[in-house]
Write an enzyme that holds these catalytic residues in place. Structure first.
Site, PDB file in Angstrom:
ATOM      1  N   SER A 175       0.813  -1.205   0.000  1.00 30.72           N
ATOM      2  CA  SER A 175       0.000   0.000   0.000  1.00 30.72           C
ATOM      3  C   SER A 175       0.845   1.253   0.000  1.00 30.72           C
ATOM      4  O   SER A 175       0.332   2.342   0.126  1.00 30.72           O
ATOM      5  CB  SER A 175      -0.977   0.005   1.176  1.00 30.72           C
ATOM      6  OG  SER A 175      -0.277   0.194   2.363  1.00 30.72           O
ATOM      7  N   LYS A 193      -6.208   4.011   8.561  1.00 31.39           N
ATOM      8  CA  LYS A 193      -5.257   4.901   7.902  1.00 31.39           C
ATOM      9  C   LYS A 193      -5.732   6.346   7.978  1.00 31.39           C
ATOM     10  O   LYS A 193      -4.954   7.261   8.252  1.00 31.39           O
ATOM     11  CB  LYS A 193      -5.091   4.491   6.449  1.00 31.39           C
ATOM     12  CG  LYS A 193      -4.278   3.216   6.305  1.00 31.39           C
ATOM     13  CD  LYS A 193      -4.184   2.816   4.867  1.00 31.39           C
ATOM     14  CE  LYS A 193      -3.295   1.593   4.714  1.00 31.39           C
ATOM     15  NZ  LYS A 193      -3.340   1.062   3.371  1.00 31.39           N
TER      16      LYS A 193
END
Ligand code: ADP
Length: 773
Positions: free
Chosen positions: A677, A720
């Site tokens: 990611s 996140k």
């Protein structure tokens, strides 16, 4: 003398010595030995047989072989499967090995035939020796009846000393070393002494063996005698009308009557009790069985609690115990509804997955409360040995049942709710497979008859309701994961934490510390500061601890300083908790070259990570440092390829990469990061470093990049974004494919942040780079 020297093929024997007049069968496998026999067969069928001093694989040099051997006549040769050859050889003459040559095909020996054993005795001496040997043989026959007649009778009937000695050496079950020592004797006297010595040793061994046997038997007899005496004592007491003291075994039988269990189980336990009764009290074995019986009698077997089948009741309890967690509660209620309708526990096992302190254990406890089931928690963190799940066999010293059975014993019923905490932390090693033991526990087909090594009697686990918790699914073995239905429990937002603390944690801690609402008041702003500046976590575990800290301090003040009420505000908070503990690495205001902020998901919550890239003169090497896993390293390679492919569009010279090295580093955090990611973050940082263009300061991004610059979807978005918020980021770049995930999140998470959806790498660059003037 000359004519006594012969050259012939030779076999080096391992663990076997052949004597003259002895016919033996043995198998040979080494190529050189097989070739030797084959060569003998084309000649006069004779082969020299000598014994290796060490029975190794390799054929030794002459020093590693006994000097005296036997010339053998090969009578038969049979090829066996697997390249083996079985030979039948008859020993003929003793010979001495003079030279040996390890040829290509086989070994060849030069030997000298030895004279027959020299007769150095007169008739009287021979007769005396003959009698002594026969006496010893008879003694041997008495001690070792099994060897008896067949072997011994013809020996005892033998009238000639030399013959007798030859037969003894060939027929006695001695090892090759003993035979070799006989083979090496040169005179009859020597031979007699050697054989007598061997016979005496053999006799001694048998005598000692018999002594041991007698001792063991005496001990057994004593046990039996004690038992009979004890029984007689009991009868005498009865006759006298005295009461016999209730024995442990009787007590156990009483207990056995009371437990709820199937006929078979009861029968097996009864048998064990009987065995126990017949053992001498206080013996080691009796103690082992006593502990075992105590455990088995304490198990719940068929004892059960009745389930509460009201869904409404369950809903009320889940609501009352937890703030928020709407989706989790919904899933749990659906699960319970199916259970109530199907009546049986064949539904999949629930697994609550999420960072620590987010209420997983506490939800499980509420489910138990809602259903009216007993609750037991089994911590699997760090379990490595299968025996911890399944127990040790009771023959081990200090053996115990495994954790599952211990859990049942603790619950006292056969249908508790059993929480398998931290199922992602079991590991397998050489001591057997822990996860396959767990698999058996969780599989409804197999767990009807779960076998614990200690208990031995199969235990029915099908009524147990298993719920598991985990921080991440990544480390759960596939087959286990397959059996479970996952429910995700996410990190909390600051707002959620605030409400949880206010409505649940503070009242709970007040009660625990014996304080009333009037005595201690923690104001709203104080609570906010606690959340922001004293804790940094996905869940609320530390927050609860801090509240506890305040309560304890306050309790002391109430008593010592006689304060009627305490108010904890934003300003006096440091009096209770000390200095602020957590400092956020907030985004700065300055645009920089080669530094980009990425967002990461870890099993304990979200985090931001600064990626740094520097370039220097070199040869096009990519160097990577920091806490990076393999997947991430691969991403970095992909990012670099992408950057090289587009560099010329940004004005980078064609041969730039041949002349520069690139160093990529992830400085922060002790938690190793891995997973795909950070691709776009790394690509952006690299491009910024090679072009010298600056990156906007308050931008963070997450997404994976392909070789051609497409941006791929990622997971863990809520964590996140929460981390980005904490770091005061203003703009977050998110893969366009994740748009639906963002829509699902509460407004509180995204409030004040600009979320930009991106499909291609060039959009990332456009959004992240400081615009050119
Ligand atoms: P986990 O098992 O996920 O590590 P716990 O269940 O031990 O976390 O939770 C830690 C503490 O936080 C417990 O005291 C629990 O009651 C409390 N808690 C967590 N989430 C909530 C919530 N949503 N509402 C109320 N209390 C919560």
């Amino acid at each position: 003398m000359e004519d006594k020297k012969l050259t012939m093929p030779m076999i080096a024997l391992r663990g076997l010595t052949v004597l003259p007049q002895m016919t033996v069968n043995f198998d040979i496998i080494r190529d050189k030995s097989i070739a030797a026999v084959e060569q003998a067969m084309v000649g006069d069928q004779r082969v020299f047989l000598a014994t290796q001093k060490q029975p190794d694989e390799v054929i030794p040099d002459i020093d590693g072989i006994f000097q005296v051997g036997t010339i053998g006549y090969v009578k038969q040769l049979v090829k066996m499967p697997g390249g083996m050859v079985r030979v039948t050889v008859e020993g003929q003459e003793r010979a001495e090995l003079l030279e040996m040559e390890k040829g290509e095909a086989c070994c060849t020996a030069i030997v000298e035939i030895l004279d027959p054993v020299e007769d150095d005795l007169d008739t009287i001496q021979k007769e005396a020796m003959l009698r002594i040997l026969k006496e010893k043989l008879e003694e041997y026959g008495k001690l070792n009846v099994a060897a008896g007649r067949e072997v011994l009778s013809p020996l005892i009937a033998q009238p000639d000393l030399t013959e007798l000695m030859n037969q003894i050496s060939a027929q006695f079950p001695w090892n090759y070393e003993a035979r070799q020592s006989v083979l090496e004797c040169r005179t009859l006297t020597e031979m007699y002494e050697t054989e007598l010595q061997l016979l005496l040793t053999e006799l001694e061994v048998y005598r000692v063996k018999r002594e041991f046997q007698t001792k063991v038997k005496a001990a057994l007899d004593k046990n039996q005698r004690d038992y009979i005496l004890r029984e007689q004592l009991r009868v005498i007491r009865e006759e006298l009308g005295e009461e016999n003291p209730v024995s442990d075994a009787d007590e156990m039988k009483e207990q056995l009557k009371k437990i709820k269990a199937s006929v078979e189980v009861k029968e097996r336990i009864r048998k064990e009790i009987n065995r126990f009764q017949n053992m001498p009290a206080g013996s080691q074995d009796a103690n082992v069985i006593r502990t075992y019986l105590e455990t088995v009698l304490e198990l719940p077997w068929n004892k059960m609690t009745k389930d509460n089948a009201s869904l409404k009741h369950a809903e009320e309890i889940l609501e009352a115990d937890h703030y928020g967690l709407e989706k989790v509660k919904e899933r749990v209620l659906e699960y319970l509804a199916v259970r109530i309708l199907t009546k049986k526990g064949t539904s999949p096992i629930l697994c609550l997955v999420g960072p620590p302190g987010t209420g997983k254990t506490s939800i499980a406890r509420s489910i138990a409360k809602a259903m009216g089931r007993k609750y037991v928690r089994i911590s699997l963190g760090g379990v490595r040995d299968e025996a911890e799940i399944r127990g040790h066999r009771k023959t081990y010293v200090g053996a115990m049942p495994g954790r599952i059975v211990e859990g049942l014993k603790q619950a006292g019923v056969a249908n508790p709710l059993m929480l398998l905490d931290e199922i992602d932390k079991v590991s397998s090693d050489y001591k057997g497979d822990t996860s396959s033991a767990l698999l058996e526990v969780l599989d409804s087909e197999q767990n009807v008859k779960f076998r614990d090594h200690y208990v031995e009697i199969p235990i029915d686990l099908s009524e147990v309701l298993f719920i598991a918790t985990a921080n991440t699914t990544q480390t759960i073995p596939g087959p286990l994961l397959d059996r479970m239905e996952l429910i995700e429990v996410n990190s909390y937002t600051e707002n959620e934490k605030y409400h949880i603390a206010k409505d649940y944690l503070i009242p709970k801690q007040l009660e625990k510390n014996g304080l009333s609402k009037e005595q201690l008041n923690i104001t709203g702003p104080a609570l906010e500061k606690m959340i922001h500046s004293y804790t940094r976590e996905a869940g609320v575990r530390n927050l609860e601890r801090r509240v506890g800290d305040i309560c304890r301090k306050a309790a002391r003040e109430v008593l010592e300083k006689k304060k009627p009420s305490i108010r904890v505000t934003e300003r006096n908070l440091d009096h209770y908790l000390g200095r602020e503990k957590v400092f956020f690495d907030a985004a700065g205001n300055e645009a920089q070259v080669g530094i980009v902020r990425g967002l990461a998901w870890t099993s304990v919550g979200g985090d931001t990570l600064q990626i740094e890239v520097n370039v220097m003169p070199g040869k096009g090497v990519l160097q990577m440092t920091g806490q990076m896993g393999d997947v991430m390293k691969e991403s970095a390679q992909i990012a670099l390829t992408y950057v090289r492919s587009v560099a010329s569009d940004y004005g980078v010279k064609e041969n730039y990469f041949e002349k520069h090295d690139i160093h990529l580093h992830i400085p922060e955090g002790a938690v190793p990061k891995d997973g795909p990611s950070a691709g776009i973050t790394m690509a952006t940082a690299m491009l910024s470093a090679v072009t010298g263009r600056k990156v906007l300061p308050r931008v963070a991004m997450t997404g994976e990049v392909t070789l051609r610059g497409h941006v791929l979807m990622i997971g863990g978005l809520k964590e996140k974004l929460l981390a980005a918020r904490m770091a005061q980021v203003e703009k977050v770049l998110v893969p366009a494919k994740n748009q639906p995930d963002v829509k699902e999140l509460s407004k509180e998470i995204t409030k004040g942040m600009e979320i930009v959806y991106i499909k291609e790498m060039n959009e990332v660059i456009r959004e992240a780079f400081v615009p050119e003037k």
